[in-house]
Scaffold this motif. Structure first.
Motif, PDB file in Angstrom:
ATOM      1  N   LYS A  73      -0.868 -27.763  -1.146  1.00 24.53           N
ATOM      2  CA  LYS A  73      -0.157 -28.991  -0.884  1.00 24.53           C
ATOM      3  C   LYS A  73      -0.692 -30.116  -1.691  1.00 24.53           C
ATOM      4  N   PRO A  74       0.186 -31.129  -2.337  1.00 26.30           N
ATOM      5  CA  PRO A  74      -0.189 -32.334  -2.809  1.00 26.30           C
ATOM      6  C   PRO A  74      -1.226 -32.958  -2.360  1.00 26.30           C
ATOM      7  N   SER A  75      -2.238 -33.573  -3.046  1.00 25.87           N
ATOM      8  CA  SER A  75      -2.950 -34.723  -2.705  1.00 25.87           C
ATOM      9  C   SER A  75      -2.537 -35.847  -2.086  1.00 25.87           C
ATOM     10  N   ILE A  76      -3.174 -36.556  -1.382  1.00 26.75           N
ATOM     11  CA  ILE A  76      -2.814 -37.769  -0.737  1.00 26.75           C
ATOM     12  C   ILE A  76      -2.583 -38.767  -2.027  1.00 26.75           C
ATOM     13  N   VAL A  77      -3.429 -38.771  -3.189  1.00 26.60           N
ATOM     14  CA  VAL A  77      -3.052 -39.489  -4.336  1.00 26.60           C
ATOM     15  C   VAL A  77      -2.093 -39.313  -4.804  1.00 26.60           C
ATOM     16  N   ALA A  78      -1.476 -38.016  -4.995  1.00 25.04           N
ATOM     17  CA  ALA A  78      -0.213 -37.614  -5.693  1.00 25.04           C
ATOM     18  C   ALA A  78       1.006 -38.053  -4.970  1.00 25.04           C
ATOM     19  N   SER A  79       0.684 -37.796  -3.443  1.00 23.79           N
ATOM     20  CA  SER A  79       2.008 -38.289  -2.684  1.00 23.79           C
ATOM     21  C   SER A  79       2.103 -39.824  -2.808  1.00 23.79           C
ATOM     22  N   ALA A  80       0.958 -40.559  -2.804  1.00 23.77           N
ATOM     23  CA  ALA A  80       1.232 -41.921  -2.520  1.00 23.77           C
ATOM     24  C   ALA A  80       1.745 -42.493  -4.237  1.00 23.77           C
ATOM     25  N   ALA A  81       1.246 -41.689  -5.109  1.00 25.21           N
ATOM     26  CA  ALA A  81       2.057 -42.047  -6.557  1.00 25.21           C
ATOM     27  C   ALA A  81       3.354 -41.601  -6.812  1.00 25.21           C
TER      28      ALA A  81
END
Length: 99
Positions: A73-81
């Motif tokens: 699953k994508p990280s929180i940073v990648a999702s926020a970006a």
């Protein structure tokens, strides 16, 4: 018992455990070394603090043993970006002629 039979037994044991087995001294076993040399398993040697080795099936071997693939699953940073870039794209993007 030959190495091929022992490797098959090791693979079925790992598959029965969900694709990953942990234990102390697993990386030192001859069958584990032979399976790792063949590229059937991944071995993560434990550090000096835990001493627990982790043996897991490779992605191709997981499919052959009919286990579901591991989907990261994508990280929180990648999702926020991704969310920020999408909002900027909507705000400054060219308007659609159909709207």
């Amino acid at each position: 018992m030959s190495y091929s039979q022992e490797i098959d037994k090791l693979l079925t044991t790992i598959a029965a455990e969900g694709g990953r087995v942990t234990g102390v001294g697993l990386a030192d076993d001859d069958v584990v070394k032979a399976a790792a040399d063949l590229g059937l398993i991944d071995v993560a040697i434990g550090d000096a603090w835990t001493l627990v080795d982790t043996v897991s099936l490779t992605a191709q071997q997981r499919l052959e043993m009919r286990l579901p693939p591991i989907v990261r699953k994508p990280s929180i940073v990648a999702s926020a970006a991704n969310a920020i870039v999408s909002m900027v794209g909507r705000a400054f993007g060219r308007p659609s002629p159909l709207r």
